[in-house]
Structure formats: structure tokens, C-alpha cells
Design a protein around this motif. Structure first.
Motif, short mmCIF file in Angstrom:
data_model
loop_
_atom_site.label_atom_id
_atom_site.label_comp_id
_atom_site.label_asym_id
_atom_site.label_seq_id
_atom_site.Cartn_x
_atom_site.Cartn_y
_atom_site.Cartn_z
N ILE A 157 0.60 -1.67 0.48
CA ILE A 157 -0.35 0.20 0.12
C ILE A 157 0.52 1.88 0.35
O ILE A 157 0.84 2.07 -0.70
CB ILE A 157 -0.91 0.01 1.34
N ARG A 158 1.82 0.75 1.03
CA ARG A 158 3.24 2.51 0.81
C ARG A 158 3.52 2.46 -0.53
O ARG A 158 3.61 4.52 -0.87
CB ARG A 158 4.10 2.11 2.22
N ALA A 159 3.78 1.61 -1.18
CA ALA A 159 4.59 1.80 -2.61
C ALA A 159 3.42 2.58 -3.44
O ALA A 159 3.95 2.89 -4.31
CB ALA A 159 4.60 0.30 -2.60
N MET A 160 2.03 2.10 -3.27
CA MET A 160 1.51 2.77 -4.41
C MET A 160 1.00 4.18 -4.20
O MET A 160 1.04 4.70 -4.95
CB MET A 160 -0.55 1.79 -4.14
N TYR A 161 1.35 4.51 -3.03
CA TYR A 161 0.99 5.61 -2.18
C TYR A 161 2.41 6.75 -2.82
O TYR A 161 2.01 7.42 -3.61
CB TYR A 161 1.20 5.95 -1.16
N ARG A 162 3.91 6.25 -3.05
CA ARG A 162 4.74 6.67 -2.79
C ARG A 162 4.98 6.66 -4.95
O ARG A 162 5.42 8.15 -5.65
CB ARG A 162 6.20 5.83 -3.25
#
Length: 181
Positions: A157-162
């Protein structure tokens, strides 16, 4: 414990709008706010869906992420007709409107259970199988008029935001909707 105590301090990382036509909504949000690109656009299946505590058919939708300053914005078009927190709040063809805000939880189960104990029920819980992650929408409409989506701490999920932040930073304005990649 009341919901206000549960939410302090909290970083709201996303506003999500349910829209009747995803492509049109991307064009409208871009024209109104100058934001882009919109990442995603493909069909997603919310599996292992529990609606109001009972097993329910998966939710089919199309969605995108776009960055608006420090805030992530999600636009979602619901494709399925079964019961869900989306259908509960908006009738088919309703105009775009805020559906939920999202937040990360250090203790996903603890925060979810705290909301329930404070009499804000879990409306849906589902799994995105490709991420192996569970998500929950808490019905806080009596408090603030919308749902709260709880994210577990999850690198995917964090990677999608980044990726969304980076796409906005480097956008050449040639393509409005870019598939996840």
C-alpha cells in the motif's frame, strides 16, 4: 472510548469519491484542480467481502489514485450490484461524492475493534488478494458524514502511494490515466 479519541492524532492520507463514470471523473477532476496523472483504471475485485458481518459477493470496481498536494485522492466507479458500503451510501448514477477517508493503523485489529466498541460499526471488510491485505470500512457517518477506511501497515500500500506521488511529480501531461505499472 469515543471516535474522537480513536482518531487523535491521525493522518488522513486519502479522500475517496464514488463516481458514476471513472473516465469522465478523471477529466473533471483534472479540469477543476489541475491534478494528474490518475494511476490505475483497471477493474479490481474486493474479495472475501463481509458486509455488515455477513459474507457477501465480491465488489467489482474501477479505481484510480491521484495526488493533490499532500493528499491522495481515490476515484471509484462501482461495477457490481451486490450489497456493499458503496451501494449503501449512493444509489446507482448518483453524482460524485465523498465516500470515505483513509488512514494507516499500527494495530489494524485494535483500531477496528476500538471503533466498534465506540459504537461505530464495521460496514465492510475485504481482502485484496494480490496484496494479501485486509481492509475495513468503519461506518462513521453519524460522526462525520462518511466512512473511514482502515489500512494495515503494508509495504504494498505504501508503495502505491509513493508511486502516485512520483507520477504527479514527473507528469508530462500526455496521458491522463496511466495503468499501474
Amino acid at each position: 472510548m469515543n471516535a474522537a479519541a480513536l482518531l487523535q492524532p491521525t493522518a488522513i492520507v486519502q479522500n475517496c469519491y464514488v463516481v458514476p463514470d471513472l473516465d469522465a471523473a478523471c477529466r473533471q477532476f483534472n479540469a477543476a484542480y489541475g491534478i494528474g496523472p490518475f494511476l490505475g483504471g483497471g477493474e479490481i475485485l474486493l474479495e472475501h467481502h463481509f458486509y455488515r458481518g455477513k459474507p457477501a459477493p465480491p465488489v467489482r470496481l474501477r479505481g484510480v489514485f491521484v495526488q493533490a498536494g499532500d493528499l491522495n485522492v481515490e476515484l471509484v466507479q462501482i461495477l457490481s450490484d451486490g450489497p456493499s458500503a458503496f451501494k449503501e451510501m449512493f444509489a446507482a448514477g448518483a453524482p460524485p461524492a465523498l465516500h470515505h477517508v483513509a488512514m494507516y493503523c499500527d494495530s489494524y485489529e485494535g483500531v477496528r475493534d476500538g471503533f466498534v466498541a465506540a459504537r461505530y460499526p464495521e460496514a465492510i471488510e475485504f481482502t485484496i488478494t494480490a496484496m494479501n491485505a485486509d481492509f475495513s470500512y468503519i461506518d462513521t457517518r453519524a460522526l462525520n458524514g462518511h466512512f473511514v477506511e482502515l489500512y494495515p501497515e503494508h509495504e504494498g500500500i505504501r508503495a502505491m502511494y509513493r508511486q502516485t506521488v512520483e507520477a504527479a511529480r514527473n507528469w508530462d501531461r500526455k496521458q491522463l490515466i496511466i495503468p499501474w505499472g
